[in-house]
Write a protein that holds these residues in place. Structure first.
Motif, PDB file in Angstrom:
ATOM      1  N   ARG A  13      -3.684   2.981  -5.334  1.00 43.03           N
ATOM      2  CA  ARG A  13      -4.485   3.098  -6.232  1.00 43.03           C
ATOM      3  C   ARG A  13      -5.534   1.988  -5.772  1.00 43.03           C
ATOM      4  N   VAL A  14      -6.614   2.508  -4.404  1.00 44.81           N
ATOM      5  CA  VAL A  14      -7.829   1.981  -4.090  1.00 44.81           C
ATOM      6  C   VAL A  14      -8.755   2.393  -3.541  1.00 44.81           C
TER       7      VAL A  14
ATOM      8  N   ASP B 156      -5.790  -1.558  -5.972  1.00 47.91           N
ATOM      9  CA  ASP B 156      -5.636  -1.998  -6.641  1.00 47.91           C
ATOM     10  C   ASP B 156      -4.222  -2.111  -6.968  1.00 47.91           C
ATOM     11  N   PHE B 157      -2.934  -1.595  -6.748  1.00 49.69           N
ATOM     12  CA  PHE B 157      -2.234  -1.500  -7.102  1.00 49.69           C
ATOM     13  C   PHE B 157      -0.766  -0.613  -5.424  1.00 49.69           C
ATOM     14  N   ILE B 158      -0.043  -0.876  -5.668  1.00 52.95           N
ATOM     15  CA  ILE B 158       1.101  -0.055  -4.234  1.00 52.95           C
ATOM     16  C   ILE B 158       1.827  -0.237  -5.645  1.00 52.95           C
TER      17      ILE B 158
ATOM     18  N   TRP C 165     -12.926   4.572  -7.599  1.00 53.01           N
ATOM     19  CA  TRP C 165     -11.209   4.614  -7.069  1.00 53.01           C
ATOM     20  C   TRP C 165     -10.735   5.414  -6.932  1.00 53.01           C
ATOM     21  N   GLN C 166      -9.229   6.118  -5.719  1.00 55.13           N
ATOM     22  CA  GLN C 166      -8.942   6.996  -5.836  1.00 55.13           C
ATOM     23  C   GLN C 166      -7.801   6.539  -5.572  1.00 55.13           C
ATOM     24  N   ASP C 167      -7.116   7.394  -6.459  1.00 52.57           N
ATOM     25  CA  ASP C 167      -5.458   7.693  -6.430  1.00 52.57           C
ATOM     26  C   ASP C 167      -4.723   8.349  -5.343  1.00 52.57           C
ATOM     27  N   VAL C 168      -4.175   7.713  -4.562  1.00 53.71           N
ATOM     28  CA  VAL C 168      -3.133   8.682  -3.777  1.00 53.71           C
ATOM     29  C   VAL C 168      -1.746   8.722  -4.066  1.00 53.71           C
ATOM     30  N   LYS C 169      -1.175  10.109  -4.332  1.00 51.05           N
ATOM     31  CA  LYS C 169      -0.163   9.910  -3.967  1.00 51.05           C
ATOM     32  C   LYS C 169       0.791  10.504  -2.737  1.00 51.05           C
ATOM     33  N   ILE C 170       1.563  10.006  -1.671  1.00 50.66           N
ATOM     34  CA  ILE C 170       2.205  10.368  -0.473  1.00 50.66           C
ATOM     35  C   ILE C 170       3.685  11.222  -0.765  1.00 50.66           C
TER      36      ILE C 170
END
Length: 308
Positions: free
Chosen positions: A195-196, A283-285, A233-238
Motif C-alpha cells: 500500500r503505497v 503504509d505496509f508491506i 493511495w494505491q494497493d499494489v499486488k504483484i
C-alpha cells in the motif's frame, strides 16, 4: 687470368652458423629485458572502492573494539535471543500455532507505526560513488514510511564513472542468536502486497534470496512498481512469478523462480534519469495468497538437456 675460388659452405652448415649467431645475440639481449608481470585475478570480487580513494591496508582485527563489558552485554543479548528462538519452536512457525500458520492467507511483514520500525531499513544513493543525489527516510504524519530526496544523474568527475543517479531503500538482514541469518519463509504465499503513495515515478522492487555460492551474492529478483501521482493511495499486488533474475543490474538468460523459503531482504530503487525531487510513502508491506493466480513463472525457462 684466373678468378679466385669462392668457397661455398653446405646449406646445413650455413643454417647452423646463422642460428648459432642468433642464439648468441638473443642471450646478450635477454638479461636487459625485464620479465613480464601479469596481474593475478582475484578469486572473489573485491568491494567497491571510489576512484582516487586510497586502499585501506589495516588488518581486520584493528577495527574490533575489544571491550570486556561490551562482550558481556553481547553474551546476554544472544542468550536471550536463543531462549526466545527455542520457545518459539515449541509454539509453532514464527511463534504462531501450527493451525493458524497453515490457514494463514495474509501476513503483514513490515508496517511503520513508530520510529523504531525505521531501524530495520537502510538508505543509500550515488553519493557512495561520488554522485550528487540525496535520500532521506523518516516517519510520516500518518504513521507511514516517508522516503524523499533529490535525484541527480550527473556523474562524478573522476574520469572513470560514466553513469550515476540512483537512490535506494533496503531492509536489513534479520538476525537471530549469535548473528545467524534469519530468512523469511513465504512459501505459503504467492503475491506481494503493498500500500503505497508515490509521485508518478517508476520504482524497481528488489528481492534478495539466499544463494548457495559466493559468486551469486549479487543475484536479485526485480520487478517494476508504477506509482500514481496525487493524494490517493494505491494497493499494489504483484505475483512472485513476475519477478525476473538479475545480476548487478543485468538480466540473466538462465531464469528461475524466486526461492520463497529463504528471502533475505527487499528493497526499492529509483533510477529513472529524471532529475529532481521525489517522494514515496509506504503504509505496509505484506504477502498474500491469491487462489486465482496459478502461474508458476512468467518467463521462458531454457532446458540445458532438452528432451528428444
Amino acid at each position: 687470368m684466373s678468378l679466385p675460388k669462392i668457397t661455398r659452405l653446405p646449406s646445413a652448415r650455413l643454417l647452423g652458423s646463422i642460428s648459432h649467431l642468433h642464439l648468441q645475440h638473443q642471450q646478450l639481449l635477454l638479461p636487459s629485458l625485464l620479465p613480464l608481470s601479469v596481474p593475478r585475478r582475484a578469486v572473489t570480487p573485491s568491494p567497491y572502492r571510489r576512484p582516487g580513494q586510497p586502499r585501506e591496508d589495516k588488518p581486520p582485527w584493528q577495527k574490533i573494539n575489544f571491550d570486556f563489558w561490551k562482550g558481556v552485554g553481547g553474551i546476554k543479548k544472544h542468550f536471550a535471543l536463543l531462549k526466545k528462538e527455542f520457545f518459539e519452536r515449541w509454539t509453532g512457525p514464527e511463534g504462531k500455532p501450527i493451525l493458524e500458520h497453515m490457514l494463514e492467507q495474509n501476513r503483514v511483514v513490515w508496517e511503520f507505526r513508530h520510529p523504531e520500525s525505521l531501524e530495520d531499513w537502510t538508505v543509500s544513493s550515488d553519493q557512495e560513488i561520488g554522485g550528487q543525489s540525496t535520500v532521506n527516510l523518516k516517519l510520516g504524519k500518518n504513521d507511514t514510511c516517508y522516503l524523499y530526496g533529490t535525484l541527480n544523474s550527473t556523474p562524478p568527475r573522476d574520469g572513470e564513472t560514466r553513469y550515476s543517479g540512483y537512490c535506494t531503500m533496503r531492509s536489513k538482514q534479520p538476525l537471530i542468536s549469535f548473528d545467524r541469518k534469519k530468512h523469511h519463509d513465504w512459501t505459503s504465499f504467492n503475491t506481494l502486497h503493498l500500500r503505497v503513495r508515490g509521485d508518478g515515478r517508476p520504482w524497481m522492487i528488489n528481492i534478495a534470496a539466499e544463494t548457495y555460492y559466493s559468486h551469486q551474492k549479487d543475484d536479485i529478483y526485480c520487478y517494476f512498481l508504477y506509482t500514481r501521482g496525487g493524494p490517493y493511495w494505491q494497493d499494489v499486488k504483484i505475483p512472485f512469478s513476475k519477478f525476473f533474475l538479475t545480476h548487478r543490474g543485468r538480466i540473466q538468460d538462465d531464469q528461475h523462480p524466486v526461492w520463497l523459503d529463504k528471502i533475505n531482504t527487499i528493497g526499492f530503487t529509483l533510477g529513472d534519469k529524471a532529475d529532481g525531487p521525489f517522494q514515496l510513502e509506504i503504509d505496509f508491506i505484506g504477502v498474500s495468497k491469491d487462489f486465482a493466480h496459478t502461474e508458476e513463472f512468467a518467463y521462458e525457462l531454457y532446458k540445458k538437456n532438452p528432451e528428444v
